[in-house]
Design a protein around this motif. Structure first.
Motif, PDB file in Angstrom:
ATOM      1  N   ILE A 184      -3.091   2.362   3.256  1.00  0.00           N
ATOM      2  CA  ILE A 184      -2.832   2.568   1.835  1.00  0.00           C
ATOM      3  C   ILE A 184      -1.935   3.792   1.664  1.00  0.00           C
ATOM      4  N   ILE A 185      -0.878   3.612   0.894  1.00  0.00           N
ATOM      5  CA  ILE A 185       0.020   4.726   0.594  1.00  0.00           C
ATOM      6  C   ILE A 185      -0.078   5.061  -0.887  1.00  0.00           C
ATOM      7  N   GLU A 186       0.355   6.235  -1.224  1.00  0.00           N
ATOM      8  CA  GLU A 186       0.414   6.624  -2.622  1.00  0.00           C
ATOM      9  C   GLU A 186       1.598   5.905  -3.276  1.00  0.00           C
ATOM     10  N   GLU A 187       1.360   5.338  -4.454  1.00  0.00           N
ATOM     11  CA  GLU A 187       2.436   4.674  -5.181  1.00  0.00           C
ATOM     12  C   GLU A 187       3.569   5.664  -5.413  1.00  0.00           C
ATOM     13  N   THR A 188       4.799   5.224  -5.145  1.00  0.00           N
ATOM     14  CA  THR A 188       5.961   6.102  -5.215  1.00  0.00           C
ATOM     15  C   THR A 188       7.014   5.521  -6.142  1.00  0.00           C
ATOM     16  N   GLN A 189       7.566   6.363  -7.000  1.00  0.00           N
ATOM     17  CA  GLN A 189       8.638   5.940  -7.900  1.00  0.00           C
ATOM     18  C   GLN A 189       9.965   6.490  -7.384  1.00  0.00           C
TER      19      GLN A 189
ATOM     20  N   LEU B 274       7.438   1.675  -5.313  1.00  0.00           N
ATOM     21  CA  LEU B 274       6.949   1.200  -4.030  1.00  0.00           C
ATOM     22  C   LEU B 274       5.442   1.338  -4.029  1.00  0.00           C
ATOM     23  N   LYS B 275       4.740   0.269  -3.650  1.00  0.00           N
ATOM     24  CA  LYS B 275       3.277   0.342  -3.626  1.00  0.00           C
ATOM     25  C   LYS B 275       2.709  -0.730  -2.715  1.00  0.00           C
ATOM     26  N   ASN B 276       1.479  -0.507  -2.294  1.00  0.00           N
ATOM     27  CA  ASN B 276       0.734  -1.547  -1.603  1.00  0.00           C
ATOM     28  C   ASN B 276       0.389  -2.622  -2.625  1.00  0.00           C
ATOM     29  N   PRO B 277       0.551  -3.890  -2.275  1.00  0.00           N
ATOM     30  CA  PRO B 277       0.146  -4.919  -3.222  1.00  0.00           C
ATOM     31  C   PRO B 277      -1.374  -4.966  -3.346  1.00  0.00           C
ATOM     32  N   MET B 278      -1.831  -5.211  -4.536  1.00  0.00           N
ATOM     33  CA  MET B 278      -3.251  -5.361  -4.822  1.00  0.00           C
ATOM     34  C   MET B 278      -3.582  -6.848  -4.787  1.00  0.00           C
TER      35      MET B 278
END
Length: 94
Positions: free
Chosen positions: A2-7, A18-22
């Motif tokens: 899991i990564i921190e959501e990044t803009q 950029l984010k991990n899909p849920m």
């Protein structure tokens, strides 16, 4: 992993995320995979070879989230998924 959501700021001023899909992104991931698989003959599969159900994709995404050695990322622009990628080590050693 899991990564921190990044803009990210794009050249045209728009913001990409950029984010991990849920698990709730499963339908969008499947749609994106089928769409891109049909754009060229030089990918691993054709759209008709993708048989996962939304429920199976949800489980797949959750498995990726729980595994610290594998990474699955999506890129979003204006609320639409525009890219999907994943990294998995070869040989299972990490």
């Amino acid at each position: 992993m899991i990564i921190e959501e990044t803009q990210l700021s794009l050249k045209d001023g728009r913001k990409a995320v950029l984010k991990n899909p849920m698990p709730e992104d499963a339908e969008a991931v499947l749609f994106h995979m089928k769409q891109t698989a049909g754009e060229t003959d030089f990918l691993v599969r054709y759209p008709e070879e993708i048989h996962l159900t939304v429920e199976e994709e949800k489980e797949f995404l959750e498995d990726f989230r729980e595994d610290a050695g594998r990474l699955f990322l999506t890129a979003w622009l204006d609320g639409e998924m525009v890219a999907v990628t994943s990294l998995t080590p070869v040989g299972g050693q990490y």
